[in-house]
Scaffold this motif. Structure first.
Motif, mmCIF file in Angstrom:
data_model
loop_
_atom_site.group_PDB
_atom_site.id
_atom_site.type_symbol
_atom_site.label_atom_id
_atom_site.label_comp_id
_atom_site.label_asym_id
_atom_site.label_seq_id
_atom_site.Cartn_x
_atom_site.Cartn_y
_atom_site.Cartn_z
ATOM 1 N N ARG A 90 0.822 -1.210 0.000
ATOM 2 C CA ARG A 90 0.000 0.000 0.000
ATOM 3 C C ARG A 90 0.857 1.263 0.000
ATOM 4 N NH1 ARG A 90 -4.761 0.511 4.313
ATOM 5 N NH2 ARG A 90 -5.317 -1.381 3.169
ATOM 6 N N VAL A 91 1.941 1.249 0.762
ATOM 7 C CA VAL A 91 2.805 2.438 0.803
ATOM 8 C C VAL A 91 4.106 2.245 0.046
ATOM 9 C CG1 VAL A 91 1.890 3.416 2.927
ATOM 10 C CG2 VAL A 91 3.674 1.681 3.037
ATOM 11 N N ASN A 92 4.331 1.029 -0.446
ATOM 12 C CA ASN A 92 5.512 0.743 -1.266
ATOM 13 C C ASN A 92 5.054 0.007 -2.527
ATOM 14 O OD1 ASN A 92 7.756 1.393 0.871
ATOM 15 N ND2 ASN A 92 6.380 -0.036 1.910
ATOM 16 N N PRO A 93 4.423 0.692 -3.469
ATOM 17 C CA PRO A 93 3.873 0.016 -4.647
ATOM 18 C C PRO A 93 4.898 -0.806 -5.406
ATOM 19 C CG PRO A 93 3.122 2.294 -4.527
ATOM 20 C CD PRO A 93 4.165 2.150 -3.487
ATOM 21 N N GLU A 94 6.176 -0.435 -5.299
ATOM 22 C CA GLU A 94 7.208 -1.179 -6.016
ATOM 23 C C GLU A 94 7.408 -2.582 -5.441
ATOM 24 O OE1 GLU A 94 9.447 1.831 -3.339
ATOM 25 O OE2 GLU A 94 7.445 1.482 -4.141
ATOM 26 N N LEU A 95 6.792 -2.868 -4.289
ATOM 27 C CA LEU A 95 6.896 -4.188 -3.677
ATOM 28 C C LEU A 95 5.817 -5.158 -4.164
ATOM 29 C CD1 LEU A 95 7.799 -3.522 0.085
ATOM 30 C CD2 LEU A 95 9.171 -4.720 -1.611
ATOM 31 N N GLU A 96 5.026 -4.756 -5.122
ATOM 32 C CA GLU A 96 3.918 -5.601 -5.569
ATOM 33 C C GLU A 96 4.416 -6.946 -6.076
ATOM 34 O OE1 GLU A 96 0.056 -5.414 -8.576
ATOM 35 O OE2 GLU A 96 1.433 -3.709 -8.428
ATOM 36 N N GLU A 97 5.546 -6.955 -6.787
ATOM 37 C CA GLU A 97 6.076 -8.214 -7.300
ATOM 38 C C GLU A 97 6.612 -9.081 -6.166
ATOM 39 O OE1 GLU A 97 8.892 -7.014 -10.240
ATOM 40 O OE2 GLU A 97 7.399 -6.980 -11.832
ATOM 41 N N ILE A 98 7.232 -8.450 -5.157
ATOM 42 C CA ILE A 98 7.717 -9.194 -3.998
ATOM 43 C C ILE A 98 6.549 -9.840 -3.260
ATOM 44 C CG2 ILE A 98 8.846 -9.009 -1.749
ATOM 45 C CD1 ILE A 98 10.848 -8.816 -3.906
ATOM 46 N N GLU A 99 5.431 -9.115 -3.162
ATOM 47 C CA GLU A 99 4.243 -9.679 -2.517
ATOM 48 C C GLU A 99 3.801 -10.954 -3.227
ATOM 49 O OE1 GLU A 99 -0.402 -8.492 -1.438
ATOM 50 O OE2 GLU A 99 0.699 -7.431 -3.011
ATOM 51 N N SER A 100 3.818 -10.928 -4.542
ATOM 52 C CA SER A 100 3.424 -12.101 -5.312
ATOM 53 C C SER A 100 4.378 -13.267 -5.064
ATOM 54 C CB SER A 100 3.382 -11.756 -6.802
ATOM 55 O OG SER A 100 3.015 -12.873 -7.565
ATOM 56 N N ILE A 101 5.675 -12.981 -4.990
ATOM 57 C CA ILE A 101 6.659 -14.027 -4.711
ATOM 58 C C ILE A 101 6.429 -14.610 -3.317
ATOM 59 C CG2 ILE A 101 9.117 -14.478 -4.374
ATOM 60 C CD1 ILE A 101 9.638 -12.270 -6.497
ATOM 61 N N PHE A 102 6.139 -13.756 -2.343
ATOM 62 C CA PHE A 102 5.891 -14.229 -0.982
ATOM 63 C C PHE A 102 4.630 -15.088 -0.915
ATOM 64 C CE2 PHE A 102 9.390 -11.992 0.495
ATOM 65 C CZ PHE A 102 9.517 -12.087 1.877
ATOM 66 N N THR A 103 3.653 -14.772 -1.728
ATOM 67 C CA THR A 103 2.461 -15.612 -1.782
ATOM 68 C C THR A 103 2.829 -17.022 -2.233
ATOM 69 O OG1 THR A 103 1.034 -13.712 -2.267
ATOM 70 C CG2 THR A 103 0.190 -15.894 -2.836
ATOM 71 N N SER A 104 3.685 -17.123 -3.238
ATOM 72 C CA SER A 104 4.138 -18.433 -3.702
ATOM 73 C C SER A 104 4.953 -19.151 -2.638
ATOM 74 C CB SER A 104 4.976 -18.277 -4.977
ATOM 75 O OG SER A 104 4.217 -17.720 -6.026
ATOM 76 N N LEU A 105 5.806 -18.411 -1.936
ATOM 77 C CA LEU A 105 6.614 -19.012 -0.878
ATOM 78 C C LEU A 105 5.734 -19.538 0.252
ATOM 79 C CD1 LEU A 105 9.578 -16.476 -0.674
ATOM 80 C CD2 LEU A 105 9.745 -18.887 -1.304
#
Length: 490
Positions: A90-105
């Motif tokens: 929400r406050v770091n939009p550039e982390l959207e891809e990291i969020e997706s990776i963490f979902t997979s992890l």
């Protein structure tokens, strides 16, 4: 009586005020009930541990992200890992891809948790292929080694956010291509995609040799930012080499790292460079829930964790250090206790909470240790430093070691900052010329130890034949009061 019509100026001020409130509500997630707010970069409440100073080259830089701090949580579900990552994005939009990776992890770790718990019941204990399966390290693979590797690769492969995936259990890097029938052909060691942005490295099941005895094991992962790696279909070998090079990054380039511990509880511990947080799997709801926010390692501990069966093959400075803390002759004048599990994830998890020092050091048989730099040492070093600790090879910072091979090994000694600095002082004071050369060469990559230049080989030969006067040895005056790299004073 009719109310007077507001003036144009007053209307403008009202609209302006409302827009200001709206903008604040979107730009700052602080809520009136104090459920959550964000530590801003550079603020006094920032979750970054230390600021870089000229006097302390071991200091940790401020977080590149704004990190949520939870003061009140939902009574039934708590703060789940999914919610935490959504708040980060929400406050770091550039982390959207990291969020997706963490979902997979998350999904992979939940699956592995179940496999580990039921391995004795499902026949997944023992060696793969009755002992005939050997990985690239020359080690016999457990059945769960192979399965865990497959689970993680499949979970991360289809994520779409990764350019490269490297696993400890695999062999040689091969690009993702298509055969003549249009079917994908996947790699063994490094998977390369044209669309992803990050590099993921992982040890699928650390400590798997202990799994048949029910001893805790875990998964270690690290995520690097990937420079643009264009796929040249007319020269795939060059593309492969270029993408492989992107995977060979020092730990200072990590943007995220962590581990998942499979023990009495399944615990997911990670850092995004703004502190360390631990989430425990709640089996009732199937979610990782925040249980260890902002983990801070004690600056000192009373526990050392090393395999003492190799003690007399260690570097002499480490032998002397361990002898001193056993006898209460160290800086604290306290006798340290020995606790060694033999699974890195479990030993590091304990050290994070209780303090002390853990190590898998160099010895005569393994002059570069046994832990892999990319898959184990660098991710754990990043995480430990974010918790306020320190991770060294004995003398140098692990995060600064440049890898030259995906399966490169490195000595690893990490833990409470003051304990590790005290240990390091023994290395700094050592005048062993072979040890000095080996430590310096490691900073240039272990290739210098294996196919070193003639100059390096001649120096080593001269040292052992007593013909070398030491004039060109690096850091021979390493007994300065402050010590190299700001080590604690003797």
């Amino acid at each position: 009586m009719r109310k007077p019509t507001p003036s144009l100026l007053s209307l403008f001020l009202v609209v302006l005020n409302q827009q200001s409130i709206l903008i604040k509500s979107f730009s700052s997630p602080r809520r009136e009930n104090n459920e959550i707010h964000y530590a801003r970069r550079g603020s006094s409440s920032s979750s970054s541990l230390l600021s870089i100073t000229r006097d302390d080259p071991f200091a940790i830089p401020e977080s590149r992200w704004e990190c949520p701090i939870h003061e009140d949580v939902c009574s039934q579900t708590g703060v789940t890992l999914s919610r935490y990552m959504m708040e980060m994005v929400r406050v770091n939009p550039e982390l959207e891809e990291i969020e997706s990776i963490f979902t997979s992890l998350q999904v992979a770790c939940k699956a592995l948790s179940n496999l580990v718990r039921t391995s004795s019941l499902s026949g997944l204990t023992g060696l793969e292929g009755d002992g005939g399966s050997i990985n690239i390290q020359g080690e016999e693979q457990k059945k769960l080694d192979v399965i865990a590797n497959d689970v993680l690769k499949k979970a991360l492969r289809w994520n779409g956010k990764l350019a490269t995936i490297a696993s400890e259990e695999e062999d040689e890097p091969v690009d993702i291509l298509k055969d003549n029938m249009g079917n994908p052909v996947f790699s063994n060691d490094i998977l390369v995609e044209a669309n992803g942005h990050y590099v993921a490295v992982f040890d699928p099941l650390d400590g798997s040799s202990n799994i048949d005895a029910g001893i805790p094991v875990g998964t270690i992962f690290g995520i690097f930012d990937q420079p643009e790696c264009p796929i040249e279909f007319d020269n795939m070998k060059r593309s492969e080499d270029r993408c492989l090079q992107d995977a060979l990054q020092p730990g200072t380039n990590l943007v995220a790292a962590g581990y998942c511990l499979y023990s009495s509880a399944t615990t997911f511990v990670f850092t995004l460079g703004g502190g360390v947080h631990g989430f425990t799997l709640d089996e009732r709801i199937g979610e990782f829930v925040l249980t260890h926010p902002n983990i801070k390692m004690p600056p000192r501990g009373k526990i050392y964790s090393l395999n003492e069966a190799n003690r007399w093959d260690w570097d002499s400075p480490l032998q002397k250090y361990v002898t001193d803390i056993q006898q209460g002759l160290g800086d604290t004048k306290t006798r340290y206790s020995s606790r060694y599990i033999g699974s890195m994830v479990a030993d590091v998890h304990r050290t994070l909470q209780y303090g002390g020092i853990f190590g898998y050091p160099a010895d005569k048989k393994n002059p570069d240790g046994k832990l892999r730099l990319l898959y184990e040492a660098a991710p754990m070093a990043f995480l430990v430093e974010q918790a306020g600790g320190l991770a060294l090879t004995g003398k140098h910072r692990i995060a600064e070691i440049p890898p030259v091979r995906v399966h490169q090994r490195v000595p690893c000694i990490l833990g409470s900052r003051d304990d590790v600095l005290e240990m390091r002082r023994y290395y700094v004071e050592s005048q062993d010329p072979e040890l000095i050369l080996r430590c310096e060469a490691r900073l240039k990559g272990t290739r210098a130890l294996e196919d070193a230049s003639n100059e390096y080989t001649l120096e080593i030969d001269a040292v052992f034949h007593g013909e070398f006067n030491g004039d060109s040895l690096p850091n021979t005056n390493a007994t300065s009061p402050v010590g190299e790299f700001g080590a604690a004073k003797p």
